[in-house]
Enzyme design. Sequence first.
Site, PDB file in Angstrom:
ATOM      1  N   ASP A  35      -1.151  -1.189   3.774  1.00 22.59           N
ATOM      2  CA  ASP A  35       0.232  -1.174   4.210  1.00 22.59           C
ATOM      3  C   ASP A  35       0.823   0.182   3.802  1.00 22.59           C
ATOM      4  O   ASP A  35       0.250   0.884   2.956  1.00 22.59           O
ATOM      5  CB  ASP A  35       0.981  -2.329   3.543  1.00 22.59           C
ATOM      6  CG  ASP A  35       2.458  -2.311   3.865  1.00 22.59           C
ATOM      7  OD1 ASP A  35       2.811  -2.294   5.058  1.00 22.59           O
ATOM      8  OD2 ASP A  35       3.266  -2.309   2.915  1.00 22.59           O
ATOM      9  N   ASP A  37       4.888   1.291   3.544  1.00 23.80           N
ATOM     10  CA  ASP A  37       6.102   1.289   2.726  1.00 23.80           C
ATOM     11  C   ASP A  37       6.020   0.219   1.644  1.00 23.80           C
ATOM     12  O   ASP A  37       5.809  -0.959   1.921  1.00 23.80           O
ATOM     13  CB  ASP A  37       7.325   1.048   3.618  1.00 23.80           C
ATOM     14  CG  ASP A  37       7.395   2.041   4.772  1.00 23.80           C
ATOM     15  OD1 ASP A  37       7.025   3.209   4.558  1.00 23.80           O
ATOM     16  OD2 ASP A  37       7.797   1.647   5.880  1.00 23.80           O
ATOM     17  N   ASP A  43       9.244   2.140  -1.164  1.00 21.30           N
ATOM     18  CA  ASP A  43       9.974   1.561  -0.035  1.00 21.30           C
ATOM     19  C   ASP A  43      11.465   1.811  -0.210  1.00 21.30           C
ATOM     20  O   ASP A  43      12.099   1.282  -1.132  1.00 21.30           O
ATOM     21  CB  ASP A  43       9.697   0.057   0.054  1.00 21.30           C
ATOM     22  CG  ASP A  43      10.204  -0.542   1.358  1.00 21.30           C
ATOM     23  OD1 ASP A  43      10.874   0.178   2.131  1.00 21.30           O
ATOM     24  OD2 ASP A  43       9.926  -1.732   1.599  1.00 21.30           O
ATOM     25  N   ASN A  78       4.043  -2.518   9.730  1.00 19.40           N
ATOM     26  CA  ASN A  78       5.121  -3.042  10.561  1.00 19.40           C
ATOM     27  C   ASN A  78       6.306  -2.082  10.496  1.00 19.40           C
ATOM     28  O   ASN A  78       6.675  -1.640   9.404  1.00 19.40           O
ATOM     29  CB  ASN A  78       5.579  -4.415  10.060  1.00 19.40           C
ATOM     30  CG  ASN A  78       4.599  -5.528  10.380  1.00 19.40           C
ATOM     31  OD1 ASN A  78       3.704  -5.372  11.206  1.00 19.40           O
ATOM     32  ND2 ASN A  78       4.775  -6.665   9.720  1.00 19.40           N
ATOM     33  N   GLN A  79       6.900  -1.785  11.654  1.00 19.31           N
ATOM     34  CA  GLN A  79       8.033  -0.864  11.708  1.00 19.31           C
ATOM     35  C   GLN A  79       9.144  -1.454  12.571  1.00 19.31           C
ATOM     36  O   GLN A  79       9.490  -0.932  13.630  1.00 19.31           O
ATOM     37  CB  GLN A  79       7.580   0.500  12.242  1.00 19.31           C
ATOM     38  CG  GLN A  79       6.694   1.282  11.303  1.00 19.31           C
ATOM     39  CD  GLN A  79       7.437   1.753  10.063  1.00 19.31           C
ATOM     40  OE1 GLN A  79       8.577   2.209  10.151  1.00 19.31           O
ATOM     41  NE2 GLN A  79       6.790   1.663   8.896  1.00 19.31           N
ATOM     42  N   ARG A 134       1.899  -7.573  15.189  1.00 18.47           N
ATOM     43  CA  ARG A 134       2.775  -7.557  14.018  1.00 18.47           C
ATOM     44  C   ARG A 134       2.207  -8.446  12.922  1.00 18.47           C
ATOM     45  O   ARG A 134       1.927  -9.619  13.142  1.00 18.47           O
ATOM     46  CB  ARG A 134       4.191  -8.012  14.404  1.00 18.47           C
ATOM     47  CG  ARG A 134       5.132  -8.052  13.204  1.00 18.47           C
ATOM     48  CD  ARG A 134       6.566  -8.388  13.586  1.00 18.47           C
ATOM     49  NE  ARG A 134       7.356  -8.578  12.383  1.00 18.47           N
ATOM     50  CZ  ARG A 134       7.857  -7.592  11.637  1.00 18.47           C
ATOM     51  NH1 ARG A 134       7.674  -6.334  11.992  1.00 18.47           N
ATOM     52  NH2 ARG A 134       8.556  -7.849  10.546  1.00 18.47           N
ATOM     53  N   ASP A 160       2.077  -5.004  -0.098  1.00 19.01           N
ATOM     54  CA  ASP A 160       3.063  -5.512  -1.051  1.00 19.01           C
ATOM     55  C   ASP A 160       3.730  -6.790  -0.577  1.00 19.01           C
ATOM     56  O   ASP A 160       4.677  -7.253  -1.201  1.00 19.01           O
ATOM     57  CB  ASP A 160       4.126  -4.438  -1.329  1.00 19.01           C
ATOM     58  CG  ASP A 160       4.984  -4.123  -0.112  1.00 19.01           C
ATOM     59  OD1 ASP A 160       4.457  -4.150   1.019  1.00 19.01           O
ATOM     60  OD2 ASP A 160       6.192  -3.842  -0.289  1.00 19.01           O
ATOM     61  N   LYS A 161       3.240  -7.376   0.510  1.00 18.39           N
ATOM     62  CA  LYS A 161       3.835  -8.594   1.036  1.00 18.39           C
ATOM     63  C   LYS A 161       2.757  -9.635   1.331  1.00 18.39           C
ATOM     64  O   LYS A 161       1.609  -9.282   1.649  1.00 18.39           O
ATOM     65  CB  LYS A 161       4.642  -8.308   2.302  1.00 18.39           C
ATOM     66  CG  LYS A 161       5.871  -7.428   2.072  1.00 18.39           C
ATOM     67  CD  LYS A 161       6.623  -7.205   3.351  1.00 18.39           C
ATOM     68  CE  LYS A 161       7.928  -6.433   3.071  1.00 18.39           C
ATOM     69  NZ  LYS A 161       7.655  -5.099   2.503  1.00 18.39           N
TER      70      LYS A 161
END
Length: 216
Positions: A35, A37, A43, A78-79, A134, A160-161
Amino acid sequence: MADGGSVYPLAEPGLWVERIGGRAFSAGRPALFLDRDGTINVDTSYPSDPAQIVLRPEMLPVIRTANLSDLPAIIVSNQSGIARGYFGWPEFAAVNARLLALLGARDCRVDLVLACAYHSSGMGELAIGDHPMRKPNPGMLLRARDLLDLDTSRSIIVGDKVDDMEAGRRAGLREGWLVGGRVNRKTGDGSFVSRKLMTGNDHRRLCDAIAELGRA
């Protein structure tokens, strides 16, 4: 502001796919998925200013180990800020270029960048909920697999998610490392492990796992 002109490497209006450099990899190599950010860089919430990009130093040895182990280092990000109209692909391109330059100055290379702008709260053609590209859907990882002929079953994702971990699981990866995670978690069938990534020892174990993949 989802202005995806032909100057950008867009595979579709909401999907950026950029091959970086010319490093060749043998078929069936595992990869390090990352990933962006909150994982590689701090982030700052929808980062759109290159001047605000700050690397997370603990991730530099991780990327460098992948480079030295001849494993592709692949960003999957993801953006949704693009879909929401906070910034456009030009701003993403500038931030992306700055990130790659900062990594390069620290002897870290990225081989492929994928970014998904689709989001249910987006505008126009980017307003798609649960798009296959996504995260937590595995589309970006599977696209990278096909582009580089990777063995995802031996690959690792760092994020981080929980969505990053779930994308890895759905793509058939062996394990994920969760930035800030406090415990290791294994799926019920044992096919995927989410490992904690908080302490210096955790980061060293991640580097060891990547190096081991390179030797396998």
